[in-house]
Design a protein around this motif. Structure first.
Motif, mmCIF file in Angstrom:
data_model
loop_
_atom_site.group_PDB
_atom_site.id
_atom_site.type_symbol
_atom_site.label_atom_id
_atom_site.label_comp_id
_atom_site.label_asym_id
_atom_site.label_seq_id
_atom_site.Cartn_x
_atom_site.Cartn_y
_atom_site.Cartn_z
ATOM 1 N N ARG A 212 0.811 -1.047 -0.017
ATOM 2 C CA ARG A 212 -0.129 0.275 0.088
ATOM 3 C C ARG A 212 0.842 1.371 0.075
ATOM 4 O O ARG A 212 0.612 2.248 -0.630
ATOM 5 N N TRP A 213 1.928 1.236 0.729
ATOM 6 C CA TRP A 213 2.920 2.220 0.928
ATOM 7 C C TRP A 213 3.432 2.509 -0.417
ATOM 8 O O TRP A 213 3.651 3.871 -0.950
ATOM 9 N N ILE A 214 3.797 1.567 -1.086
ATOM 10 C CA ILE A 214 4.635 1.726 -2.459
ATOM 11 C C ILE A 214 3.503 2.286 -3.585
ATOM 12 O O ILE A 214 3.997 3.116 -4.415
ATOM 13 N N VAL A 215 2.178 1.685 -3.306
ATOM 14 C CA VAL A 215 1.220 2.196 -4.450
ATOM 15 C C VAL A 215 1.037 3.535 -4.347
ATOM 16 O O VAL A 215 1.006 4.537 -5.102
ATOM 17 N N LYS A 216 0.834 3.954 -3.034
ATOM 18 C CA LYS A 216 0.663 5.519 -2.654
ATOM 19 C C LYS A 216 1.601 6.051 -3.249
ATOM 20 O O LYS A 216 1.597 7.345 -3.946
ATOM 21 N N ALA A 217 2.718 5.830 -2.933
ATOM 22 C CA ALA A 217 4.184 6.744 -3.231
ATOM 23 C C ALA A 217 4.009 6.975 -4.782
ATOM 24 O O ALA A 217 4.493 8.156 -5.145
ATOM 25 N N LEU A 218 3.899 5.829 -5.464
ATOM 26 C CA LEU A 218 3.997 6.033 -7.151
ATOM 27 C C LEU A 218 2.764 6.727 -7.426
ATOM 28 O O LEU A 218 2.955 7.624 -8.393
ATOM 29 N N LYS A 229 -3.134 3.972 -13.497
ATOM 30 C CA LYS A 229 -2.759 4.253 -12.000
ATOM 31 C C LYS A 229 -2.118 2.681 -11.353
ATOM 32 O O LYS A 229 -2.526 1.511 -11.738
ATOM 33 N N PHE A 230 -1.182 2.906 -10.629
ATOM 34 C CA PHE A 230 -0.830 1.452 -9.803
ATOM 35 C C PHE A 230 -1.897 1.293 -8.879
ATOM 36 O O PHE A 230 -2.419 1.830 -8.078
ATOM 37 N N SER A 231 -2.052 -0.394 -8.501
ATOM 38 C CA SER A 231 -2.820 -0.757 -7.796
ATOM 39 C C SER A 231 -2.154 -1.994 -6.954
ATOM 40 O O SER A 231 -1.127 -2.489 -7.438
ATOM 41 N N ARG A 293 0.018 -17.117 6.049
ATOM 42 C CA ARG A 293 0.818 -17.208 7.063
ATOM 43 C C ARG A 293 0.840 -16.273 8.135
ATOM 44 O O ARG A 293 0.961 -16.704 9.189
ATOM 45 N N MET A 294 0.348 -15.081 7.811
ATOM 46 C CA MET A 294 0.292 -14.150 8.779
ATOM 47 C C MET A 294 -0.940 -13.177 8.874
ATOM 48 O O MET A 294 -1.450 -12.939 7.767
ATOM 49 N N ALA A 295 -1.423 -12.889 10.008
ATOM 50 C CA ALA A 295 -2.904 -12.282 9.964
ATOM 51 C C ALA A 295 -2.549 -11.087 9.345
ATOM 52 O O ALA A 295 -1.693 -10.325 9.577
ATOM 53 N N PRO A 296 -3.736 -10.554 8.409
ATOM 54 C CA PRO A 296 -3.669 -9.315 7.782
ATOM 55 C C PRO A 296 -3.155 -7.915 8.802
ATOM 56 O O PRO A 296 -2.306 -7.066 8.283
ATOM 57 N N HIS A 297 -3.778 -8.275 10.014
ATOM 58 C CA HIS A 297 -3.492 -7.049 10.979
ATOM 59 C C HIS A 297 -1.878 -6.994 11.582
ATOM 60 O O HIS A 297 -1.610 -6.076 11.902
ATOM 61 N N GLU A 298 -1.540 -8.111 11.237
ATOM 62 C CA GLU A 298 0.106 -8.263 11.699
ATOM 63 C C GLU A 298 0.867 -7.781 10.579
ATOM 64 O O GLU A 298 1.900 -6.960 10.756
ATOM 65 N N ALA A 299 0.650 -8.072 9.492
ATOM 66 C CA ALA A 299 1.289 -7.787 8.231
ATOM 67 C C ALA A 299 1.133 -6.259 7.955
ATOM 68 O O ALA A 299 2.187 -5.613 7.497
ATOM 69 N N ALA A 300 -0.175 -5.811 8.129
ATOM 70 C CA ALA A 300 -0.360 -4.431 7.384
ATOM 71 C C ALA A 300 -0.172 -3.306 8.796
ATOM 72 O O ALA A 300 -0.496 -2.147 8.548
ATOM 73 N N GLY A 301 -0.486 -3.829 10.039
ATOM 74 C CA GLY A 301 -0.916 -2.846 11.216
ATOM 75 C C GLY A 301 0.412 -1.958 11.392
ATOM 76 O O GLY A 301 1.530 -2.428 11.187
ATOM 77 N N THR A 485 5.550 1.293 8.932
ATOM 78 C CA THR A 485 5.681 -0.006 8.359
ATOM 79 C C THR A 485 6.950 -0.380 8.368
ATOM 80 O O THR A 485 7.445 -1.375 8.731
ATOM 81 N N LEU A 486 7.804 0.571 7.810
ATOM 82 C CA LEU A 486 9.275 0.348 7.642
ATOM 83 C C LEU A 486 9.976 0.222 8.961
ATOM 84 O O LEU A 486 10.879 -0.748 9.021
ATOM 85 N N ARG A 487 9.494 1.092 9.862
ATOM 86 C CA ARG A 487 10.481 0.999 11.288
ATOM 87 C C ARG A 487 10.018 -0.461 11.975
ATOM 88 O O ARG A 487 10.795 -0.877 12.493
#
Length: 544
Positions: A212-218, A229-231, A293-301, A485-487
């Motif tokens: 999501r961060w990459i799509v928004k930045a582009l 547009k990127f998605s 493999r990982m709950a969405p709230h863990e991957a994107a939270g 997210t990066l941190r």
């Protein structure tokens, strides 16, 4: 077809069906306009009124799923019986599949509708049906022969390194590499502007930036995907496209129409945009963040320790989740709480911990115990020293690591082959688990190989305190990045688990990321933390 003289009111009505396939059937493909002209001339000569045209362009006559063809048959056999004739240029335009032809002609005949060919005269009565059937059989065989010839040609084209067509990946264009009579042989070439975007996307993903961060930045800066547009969808397509590593595979079916096994796919070279190691690191990271493999709230939270924090009470070990409350001053606050305590009703006695306090404690431990002055040198003492005995051990480990990486890559190829053959589905949890495990192992082995090769190449040369200090500052900058997210992703590289109990917080992690960073530069994210080395914080006296 003989028609008696009649008034316009009693003249038979017809649907006209026109088709031009993607190939030159029988070597004499007729354009749509040429078919239309011949059919209208025939209709005028035989006093037939064409009430509607149906056109399928670019579709083979062997296919039953032709939109216009199916609509025409449905209309012709409808209850109001709008026509008495289906007019075609020649029978091969109607169908090149024996079963489809026989079933459709029978369906039309049941409704009093006749199929009439403009260029073929099959006579009347029994001879007509026999002539049509023999011709249909011949058309089907010609279609089979054409398909075999086309597949042979495509496989030969791929073996010679030429592009067989299809959507051109973003970052490339096609050009004529060789002309062979009427046939232009194509290859892929890099489009510099697009390739820069592809490299940037992989670099961001390699650093741990989320989709999501990459799509928004582009999109925010106006970068487009050839005007679109990127998605999340098209970004995922880019990140999973192996072509960017300088090689793609042609999977053209054999003479019997069977898609070959993975080992029989034809490897085709093309210009490289990114290196293979980076592609595999990104693949491993994406696999580890998969919802399977990982709950969405863990991957994107954005919560720093989601998925890392665990209950440290005896006989528990449940994950910790985020709860919220409101203070007396009406301010909302958040805290980590034991899932077992929440779900099973106070069975666990693990205390709740304010989010900011636990986050600060973990950050403080990382900064002091890993990145503090003199601490890196102590942690990486074995990496900085290289005796003859250790060199020999490292050379043996390097051989084993290369063999293991090859084995894991082969396992990935076989798993993908099962998807290609339809034996497994991408949504199958077992497939996702095995693919993720193998990709993470490949990334881990690649990381270890880089460290070993760098250490062996460096020999007795020392790493200075200035180099250690610079490396420490680079990591600290990532841990204080404004992108949460990066941190969080960089913290997860250094910390594999945070256990919370009544009287202590235990933090554990792996030294392998530090070793690779020191050998090859700032650490890259590799999915899960590799486990082939000892932990940097394993003793009680290292706990915060």
């Amino acid at each position: 077809m003989r028609k008696p003289q009649s008034s316009k009111a009693t003249r038979p009505k017809a649907f006209l069906y026109l088709r031009l396939s993607v190939d030159n059937e029988d070597g004499n493909a007729q354009s749509i306009d040429a078919q239309r002209y011949a059919a209208k001339e025939y209709a005028a000569r035989n006093e037939i009124d064409i009430v509607r045209e149906y056109v399928d362009s670019g579709l083979s006559g062997t296919l039953s799923k032709r939109p216009q063809f199916n609509e025409m048959i449905a209309m012709a056999t409808s209850a109001d019986r709008p026509v008495q004739i289906v007019l075609i240029y020649r029978q091969a335009r109607f169908a090149r599949n024996m079963r489809l032809f026989v079933n459709t002609v029978h369906e039309l005949a049941e409704c009093g509708v006749e199929m009439v060919s403009v260029t073929e005269n099959f006579g009347e009565g029994r001879t007509k049906r026999m002539g049509q059937t023999i011709t249909a059989l011949w058309d089907e065989q010609r279609a089979i022969d054409d398909a075999i010839y086309t597949r042979k040609s495509r496989r030969d084209n791929a073996r010679k390194g030429y592009y067989n067509g299809g959507p051109v990946p973003f970052g490339y264009r096609t050009y004529v590499a060789h002309s062979d009579g009427k046939k232009d042989r194509m290859k892929l070439a890099i489009v510099d502007g697009e390739a820069m975007v592809v490299r940037e996307i992989f670099d961001w993903a390699d650093q741990g930036r989320g989709g999501r961060w990459i799509v928004k930045a582009l999109n925010d800066r106006g970068t487009t995907l050839r005007g679109a547009k990127f998605s999340n969808g098209n970004l995922a397509g880019i990140l999973s496209r192996e072509t960017y590593t300088g090689q793609y595979y042609d999977k053209t079916a054999d003479d019997d129409g069977i898609v070959p096994e993975r080992e029989d796919w034809i490897a085709v070279r093309c210009p490289k945009i990114i290196n293979r190691d980076q592609f595999e690191r990104v693949a491993a990271l994406r696999a580890s963040r998969s919802p399977l493999r990982m709950a969405p709230h863990e991957a994107a939270g954005t919560t720093l320790l989601t998925g890392l924090a665990k209950c440290g009470m005896p006989d528990c070990g449940a994950g910790m989740t985020i709860g919220s409350g409101t203070s007396k001053s009406k301010k909302k606050y958040y805290y980590y709480k034991c899932n077992e305590r929440t779900n099973v009703g106070q069975r666990c006695t693990c205390p709740n911990v304010r989010r900011e306090k636990l986050d600060e404690a973990v950050f403080g431990a990382v900064e002091k115990r890993i990145l503090g002055r003199g601490r890196l040198e102590e942690l990486l003492k074995e990496v900085l020293e290289l005796s003859d005995d250790k060199r020999q051990r490292m050379e043996q480990e390097l051989t084993q690591a290369n063999a293991e990486r090859t084995r894991r890559r082969t396992a990935i190829d076989r798993l993908l082959g099962l998807i290609e053959e339809g034996i497994m589905k991408p949504s199958d949890p077992e497939f996702a688990q095995r693919l993720s495990d193998n990709r993470e192992a490949v990334a881990a082995m690649t990381s270890r190989i880089e460290v070993l090769e760098s250490q062996l190449a460096r020999g007795s040369r020392k790493i200075t305190p200035a180099v250690l200090e610079k490396f420490s500052q680079q990591l600290l900058a990532k841990l204080h990045d404004e992108d949460s997210t990066l941190r969080s992703a960089y913290l997860r590289m250094l910390v594999s688990e945070v256990r919370v109990s009544k009287d202590r917080v235990t933090i554990t992690g792996s030294k392998s990321v530090l070793e690779r960073g020191l050998a090859k530069g700032l650490p890259r994210l590799e999915g899960s933390v590799p486990i082939f080395d000892q932990k940097w914080c394993r003793l009680r006296d290292s706990n915060t």
